[in-house]
Design an enzyme around this catalytic site. Structure first.
Site, PDB file in Angstrom:
ATOM      1  N   ASP A 241       0.908  -1.553   0.303  1.00 27.87           N
ATOM      2  CA  ASP A 241       0.062  -0.421  -0.607  1.00 27.87           C
ATOM      3  C   ASP A 241       1.220   1.680   0.177  1.00 27.87           C
ATOM      4  O   ASP A 241       1.981   1.572   0.362  1.00 27.87           O
ATOM      5  CB  ASP A 241      -0.433  -0.063   1.059  1.00 27.87           C
ATOM      6  CG  ASP A 241      -1.961  -0.866   1.422  1.00 27.87           C
ATOM      7  OD1 ASP A 241      -2.651  -1.276   0.200  1.00 27.87           O
ATOM      8  OD2 ASP A 241      -2.508  -0.993   2.320  1.00 27.87           O
TER       9      ASP A 241
ATOM     10  N   TYR B  99       5.732  -9.570   7.448  1.00 24.93           N
ATOM     11  CA  TYR B  99       5.746  -7.987   7.723  1.00 24.93           C
ATOM     12  C   TYR B  99       6.227  -7.982   9.292  1.00 24.93           C
ATOM     13  O   TYR B  99       6.619  -8.552   9.942  1.00 24.93           O
ATOM     14  CB  TYR B  99       4.557  -8.508   7.769  1.00 24.93           C
ATOM     15  CG  TYR B  99       4.070  -7.781   6.806  1.00 24.93           C
ATOM     16  CD1 TYR B  99       4.126  -6.172   5.468  1.00 24.93           C
ATOM     17  CD2 TYR B  99       3.050  -8.809   5.506  1.00 24.93           C
ATOM     18  CE1 TYR B  99       3.336  -6.650   4.143  1.00 24.93           C
ATOM     19  CE2 TYR B  99       2.504  -8.901   4.166  1.00 24.93           C
ATOM     20  CZ  TYR B  99       2.844  -7.673   3.712  1.00 24.93           C
ATOM     21  OH  TYR B  99       2.649  -7.779   1.939  1.00 24.93           O
TER      22      TYR B  99
END
Lengths: 252, 252
Positions: B51, B114
């Site tokens: 994103d 992540y």
């Protein structure tokens, strides 16, 4: 009474601390924020100039927050957050304390400490862009030992003319260096120096000289001669602004 | 043969990784740099979307550097530095290796990891702006213990619909989380999660939920129910993009 603010800033976006009309400077951002927070133009005075791109971890400045009616419009403990709301996100007020009217953030300084960060390695780190000098070579291509030997010679009271940017108009070029230290952690070489004051570009020229020592261009034992020569051309290049941090200023 | 590049980037300036015409994206920068380095349009394929504002520490992509004459114009060991000269300074190629033609940087992924970084404290740190979620409150206002209890429930094979951004069109919402861990160092709370894949905004919704647990809005023991509800409205808010880092992708 005035308010002493300690601030931290990333210098990348600014033409230094000092006000230069409408150019983006840290002082301009502080003036604007103070006006928003206190409701009128405040007298904002910094502890030091810093060059374009130089950072600060503990920069000090004073703000006179007393309005025409002799009133203080914002309580002390609300000032850091109020200022931070009004400041760009690369400048942050860390704390605020009262100081007497005769305190001057620049003239009352008895010692300043700078840090210079060098990142070794052939591949640059995007997260440290503008925040370290990227050496562009591996750490084993430098003699850290020789750099450590060399930096000891800066300690003490010396005429640092050889480590002052040419064109500077300062007359008294004698300064006392209190501490000088090189530490290495992973691939970051950190140089820390404190003195009663610094000549223009002094830390950056010292770092450039130490790198020349690390690369073998200058011998550690040549440092006393270079210092006493007072000859700028004998010292190393001025290291980039982006590795330099004003770390602390000390007051009585 | 194709070349696999591992890169690191600060996502702040980009509308994510994925190409969106001439909008500033990481892929656009890579396409342009590859064209400069290899002299022709290369086929650049990434391992994942990210994103807008999300960072990467170890993002992988492939480049097909073979020109029309079936020649490779740049030797492998020169590629990282050559690409870095052509790339903006917030993107860095860390290393390059050969991979077979049937290797796909996205479909060959078996695990992704992540990291999400939260900075506790009332005063923001300008040096971490855009690189952490600033919590705006002190760490002692959160129950780290409850957050640690809660995150254990994510481990394993679950339908993570409750942790997927609404409007996502993915049909198979079952994912296997391999590791989930919260560590605290000074005032940085770091959440690390690895899985065989992630739904859209999954990590950020998980982090938002864990923060609700830390603040006492959700109990750790409610997590199994929230997961099995498959109801997005029962999970927490989507945490800001700026704290998220694609840390590693794993291949066989």
């Amino acid at each position: 009474m005035k308010i002493l603010l300690k601030i931290s800033y990333v210098g990348t976006a600014y033409c230094g601390y000092q006000l230069q009309g409408e150019k983006p400077t840290v002082a301009l951002m502080l003036n604007r924020a103070a006006k928003k927070v206190f409701g009128f133009e405040c007298n904002v005075t910094g502890c030091s100039r810093t060059d374009s791109g130089v950072h600060a971890l503990g920069y000090c400045l004073t703000v006179d927050p007393v309005d025409e009616k002799n009133e203080i419009t914002v309580p002390l403990d609300k000032i850091p957050l109020a200022m931070n709301t009004a400041l760009p996100r690369d400048i942050s007020v860390l704390c605020a304390t009262w100081v007497p009217d005769d305190f001057h953030p620049r003239y009352s300084v008895i010692k300043k400490e700078y840090i210079y960060r060098i990142r070794a390695g052939e591949i640059r780190d995007p997260f440290l862009d503008g925040r370290v000098m990227e050496l562009g070579r591996n750490i084993d291509t430098l003699s850290i030992e020789n750099m450590k030997k060399a930096q000891e010679h800066f300690i003490g009271r010396h005429d640092f003319s050889a480590f002052m940017a040419s064109g500077s108009s300062v007359k008294d070029t004698v300064r006392t260096v209190y501490d000088s230290e090189i530490t290495v952690k992973d691939n970051i070489i950190e140089y820390r120096i404190s003195a009663d004051g610094f000549l223009y570009n002094m830390v950056r020229i010292i770092v450039g000289t130490l790198l020349d020592v690390g690369k073998g261009k200058i011998k550690p034992e040549d440092l006393p001669d270079i210092i006493s020569s007072k000859d700028r051309s004998r010292a190393g290049q001025t290291a980039k602004a982006e590795g330099l941090y004003l770390n602390r200023v000390f007051y009585n």
